[in-house]
Write a protein that holds these residues in place. Structure first.
Motif, PDB file in Angstrom:
ATOM      1  N   PHE A 120       0.832  -1.204   0.000  1.00  0.00           N
ATOM      2  CA  PHE A 120       0.000   0.000   0.000  1.00  0.00           C
ATOM      3  C   PHE A 120       0.866   1.254   0.000  1.00  0.00           C
ATOM      4  O   PHE A 120       0.987   1.967   0.994  1.00  0.00           O
ATOM      5  CB  PHE A 120      -0.910  -0.015   1.230  1.00  0.00           C
ATOM      6  CG  PHE A 120      -2.206   0.711   1.027  1.00  0.00           C
ATOM      7  CD1 PHE A 120      -3.285   0.068   0.460  1.00  0.00           C
ATOM      8  CD2 PHE A 120      -2.326   2.038   1.394  1.00  0.00           C
ATOM      9  CE1 PHE A 120      -4.497   0.736   0.273  1.00  0.00           C
ATOM     10  CE2 PHE A 120      -3.525   2.718   1.212  1.00  0.00           C
ATOM     11  CZ  PHE A 120      -4.612   2.065   0.653  1.00  0.00           C
ATOM     12  N   LEU A 121       1.465   1.562  -1.131  1.00  0.00           N
ATOM     13  CA  LEU A 121       2.279   2.766  -1.283  1.00  0.00           C
ATOM     14  C   LEU A 121       1.382   3.936  -1.670  1.00  0.00           C
ATOM     15  O   LEU A 121       0.658   3.875  -2.668  1.00  0.00           O
ATOM     16  CB  LEU A 121       3.345   2.545  -2.350  1.00  0.00           C
ATOM     17  CG  LEU A 121       4.193   3.749  -2.754  1.00  0.00           C
ATOM     18  CD1 LEU A 121       5.041   4.236  -1.584  1.00  0.00           C
ATOM     19  CD2 LEU A 121       5.076   3.405  -3.956  1.00  0.00           C
ATOM     20  N   GLN A 122       1.432   5.001  -0.902  1.00  0.00           N
ATOM     21  CA  GLN A 122       0.641   6.185  -1.209  1.00  0.00           C
ATOM     22  C   GLN A 122       1.401   7.083  -2.178  1.00  0.00           C
ATOM     23  O   GLN A 122       2.636   7.123  -2.165  1.00  0.00           O
ATOM     24  CB  GLN A 122       0.326   6.955   0.071  1.00  0.00           C
ATOM     25  CG  GLN A 122      -0.596   6.229   1.033  1.00  0.00           C
ATOM     26  CD  GLN A 122      -2.027   6.119   0.505  1.00  0.00           C
ATOM     27  OE1 GLN A 122      -2.382   6.718  -0.514  1.00  0.00           O
ATOM     28  NE2 GLN A 122      -2.835   5.336   1.194  1.00  0.00           N
ATOM     29  N   PRO A 123       0.706   7.831  -3.050  1.00  0.00           N
ATOM     30  CA  PRO A 123       1.384   8.703  -4.012  1.00  0.00           C
ATOM     31  C   PRO A 123       2.371   9.667  -3.364  1.00  0.00           C
ATOM     32  O   PRO A 123       3.440   9.940  -3.925  1.00  0.00           O
ATOM     33  CB  PRO A 123       0.225   9.449  -4.679  1.00  0.00           C
ATOM     34  CG  PRO A 123      -0.932   8.507  -4.581  1.00  0.00           C
ATOM     35  CD  PRO A 123      -0.763   7.808  -3.269  1.00  0.00           C
ATOM     36  N   GLY A 124       2.036  10.179  -2.174  1.00  0.00           N
ATOM     37  CA  GLY A 124       2.920  11.137  -1.526  1.00  0.00           C
ATOM     38  C   GLY A 124       4.224  10.537  -1.049  1.00  0.00           C
ATOM     39  O   GLY A 124       5.172  11.272  -0.723  1.00  0.00           O
ATOM     40  N   GLN A 125       4.325   9.196  -1.014  1.00  0.00           N
ATOM     41  CA  GLN A 125       5.547   8.521  -0.573  1.00  0.00           C
ATOM     42  C   GLN A 125       6.512   8.249  -1.724  1.00  0.00           C
ATOM     43  O   GLN A 125       7.617   7.757  -1.498  1.00  0.00           O
ATOM     44  CB  GLN A 125       5.194   7.205   0.119  1.00  0.00           C
ATOM     45  CG  GLN A 125       4.400   7.363   1.408  1.00  0.00           C
ATOM     46  CD  GLN A 125       3.970   6.019   1.967  1.00  0.00           C
ATOM     47  OE1 GLN A 125       3.058   5.373   1.465  1.00  0.00           O
ATOM     48  NE2 GLN A 125       4.637   5.594   3.027  1.00  0.00           N
ATOM     49  N   ILE A 126       6.108   8.561  -2.939  1.00  0.00           N
ATOM     50  CA  ILE A 126       6.944   8.281  -4.105  1.00  0.00           C
ATOM     51  C   ILE A 126       8.082   9.284  -4.185  1.00  0.00           C
ATOM     52  O   ILE A 126       7.874  10.492  -4.061  1.00  0.00           O
ATOM     53  CB  ILE A 126       6.109   8.329  -5.399  1.00  0.00           C
ATOM     54  CG1 ILE A 126       5.036   7.249  -5.386  1.00  0.00           C
ATOM     55  CG2 ILE A 126       7.005   8.169  -6.622  1.00  0.00           C
ATOM     56  CD1 ILE A 126       4.085   7.307  -6.562  1.00  0.00           C
ATOM     57  N   ASP A 127       9.293   8.790  -4.393  1.00  0.00           N
ATOM     58  CA  ASP A 127      10.471   9.635  -4.594  1.00  0.00           C
ATOM     59  C   ASP A 127      10.581   9.940  -6.084  1.00  0.00           C
ATOM     60  O   ASP A 127      10.994   9.089  -6.879  1.00  0.00           O
ATOM     61  CB  ASP A 127      11.719   8.920  -4.083  1.00  0.00           C
ATOM     62  CG  ASP A 127      12.974   9.791  -4.162  1.00  0.00           C
ATOM     63  OD1 ASP A 127      12.919  10.855  -4.804  1.00  0.00           O
ATOM     64  OD2 ASP A 127      14.006   9.398  -3.587  1.00  0.00           O
TER      65      ASP A 127
END
Length: 459
Positions: A120-127
């Motif tokens: 469950f990766l949230q968009p705001g966690q993307i580098d």
């Protein structure tokens, strides 16, 4: 006695010659009936020869004809050309022209819309510094239109597209299809009108949402389906090209393509595809997973074959399939090599046999549906898992009791990235961001796998 024998041999020779002449005449007649001739004509004194057969004409795909076209195009060519590539070792050379091509490597990152079945990766966690392209998966085709799979997917689309404010050069593409979501393609390829309508409507949808292009993930045209789809798929790409490259839209076209030779030969007209795509993402994973008909452990994404692998088994690796795509006519700079951040799991039949090709009785109990993310691999190793590295295939595997895992780590991915760079391919595709260690569970920084790929591409 001798005279009788000689006369019989002469009679047999004459009959064979007559049969050969008849065969040649019938072959030429049948090709003429199909509209194909091996002769060429010059469009101009300086222009290249052009074959008179035109596969672009959709009206030629009549019942019964396509089967012969497929056998003629694929099997006869394979017999005299591809078989050398398959059964004989081939040393690949990079030409001086390829060395002089100054292209920046694409760094294509798939991002899967969060769900209960996947990390469950949230968009705001993307580098955003890791990627030049982010491909969001997956949308579907419904009623001839692009449509989100879930009710809240468009919210996720917009949140990812917002990341372009942090990296203006970042390209965001929408992936359509996927392994269990590609049946809609059949409804938009049958006629020219269907293909035109889908191309225009999809372009309008992408522009409205703020996307930079489309990723076509059809797994796979003509696979367990009629041969016509092989040609219709090419014509779909052609129609997308005509619409998407209009200055009104100016959208990117990418295609996720198979790594298996049998699927490649069945599904794609590679040289013709190359004219209509910006790049293809070669899915260099799932080479092995548990199958009831092949209950043995195997590498998910081996770089090279092992010395004890032969025939078809020697083709099941990144090195072979990547150059096979080159050989079939896809320019190297358009081939983006797909690397996994997830692994494949197995349940061993006997814990004492835990090497490669060990007997297995099913997918592993760790992970999700036989697949495992990198943070879970780290936990597996911390809880007693033993890591070994295959010096021939250049990938690791791990085992503990009855659990067996094939995966990639920082060492193997950095080496693969160096291989991509040294062979002048178009870049790297990662599937996917969700399965990397974005929460630093392994203790090696966030997104350690993708960062190891970047090191390989730049050092």
């Amino acid at each position: 006695m001798t005279i009788t024998l000689i006369s019989k041999m002469l009679s047999i020779a004459i009959v064979l010659c007559v049969l050969f002449v008849i065969y040649g005449f019938m072959s030429k007649l049948s090709l003429t009936f199909l509209g194909f001739t091996s002769s060429t004509k010059l469009t101009s004194l300086s222009g290249p020869p052009v074959h008179q057969w035109n596969f672009e004409n959709a009206t030629l795909f009549l019942p019964g004809i396509t089967n012969r076209l497929y056998r003629q195009e694929v099997y006869s060519r394979a017999a005299r050309h591809h078989s050398r590539h398959l059964h004989g070792p081939k040393k690949y050379h990079v030409t001086r022209r390829q060395q002089q091509i100054n292209h920046s490597f694409r760094r294509v990152c798939y991002y899967t819309v969060p769900s209960e079945e996947w990390p469950f990766l949230q968009p705001g966690q993307i580098d955003v510094s890791l990627c030049t392209h982010i491909i969001i998966g997956f949308a579907k085709i419904s009623g001839g239109l692009l449509a989100p799979v879930g009710e809240k997917d468009e919210v996720i689309y917009k949140e990812v597209i917002e990341l372009k404010k942090l990296a203006p050069e970042l390209k965001i593409l929408l992936s359509v299809g996927g392994a269990s979501n590609d049946l809609g393609f059949h409804s938009v390829i049958e006629t020219l009108e269907d293909r035109e309508e889908f191309a225009v409507n999809s372009a309008k949808y992408l522009i409205k949402m703020g996307f930079d292009g489309i990723d076509v993930d059809w797994e796979f045209p003509a696979w367990y389906r009629p041969f016509e789809e092989r040609f219709m798929f090419q014509m779909l790409l052609q129609e997308l090209y005509y619409v998407y490259k209009n200055p009104l839209y100016n959208l990117t076209i990418s295609v996720a393509v198979a790594a298996s030779k049998s699927i490649i030969d069945r599904s794609y007209r590679v040289a013709q595809m190359a004219k209509y795509v910006d790049f293809v993402s070669l899915m260099g994973y799932d080479f092995h997973s548990f199958k009831w008909y092949l209950p043995l452990t195997g590498h998910n994404s081996p770089l090279y074959p092992r010395s004890d692998e032969w025939n078809m088994f020697s083709t099941v690796n990144l090195n072979w399939t990547s150059f096979y795509w080159v050989q079939l006519g896809m320019p190297r700079e358009k081939i983006v090599i797909g690397l996994p951040t997830y692994g494949q799991t197995y349940q061993l039949y006997n814990p004492n046999f835990h090497g490669l090709y060990a007997p297995a009785i099913g997918a592993g109990t760790v992970g999700i549906g036989g697949q495992i993310s990198y943070p879970v691999v780290c936990q597996f190793l911390a809880n007693g898992g033993i890591r070994e590295f295959d010096a021939e295939s250049r990938v690791p595997f791990a085992y503990h009791k009855r659990s067996w895992i094939s995966y990639d780590d920082e060492q193997s991915l950095e080496e693969k990235a160096k291989w991509i760079r040294s062979n002048y391919f178009g870049g790297v595709m990662v599937f996917d961001l969700n399965c990397d260690d974005y929460n630093n569970i392994c203790g090696n920084n966030t997104f350690p796998l993708i960062k190891s790929i970047l090191r390989g591409l730049t050092t």
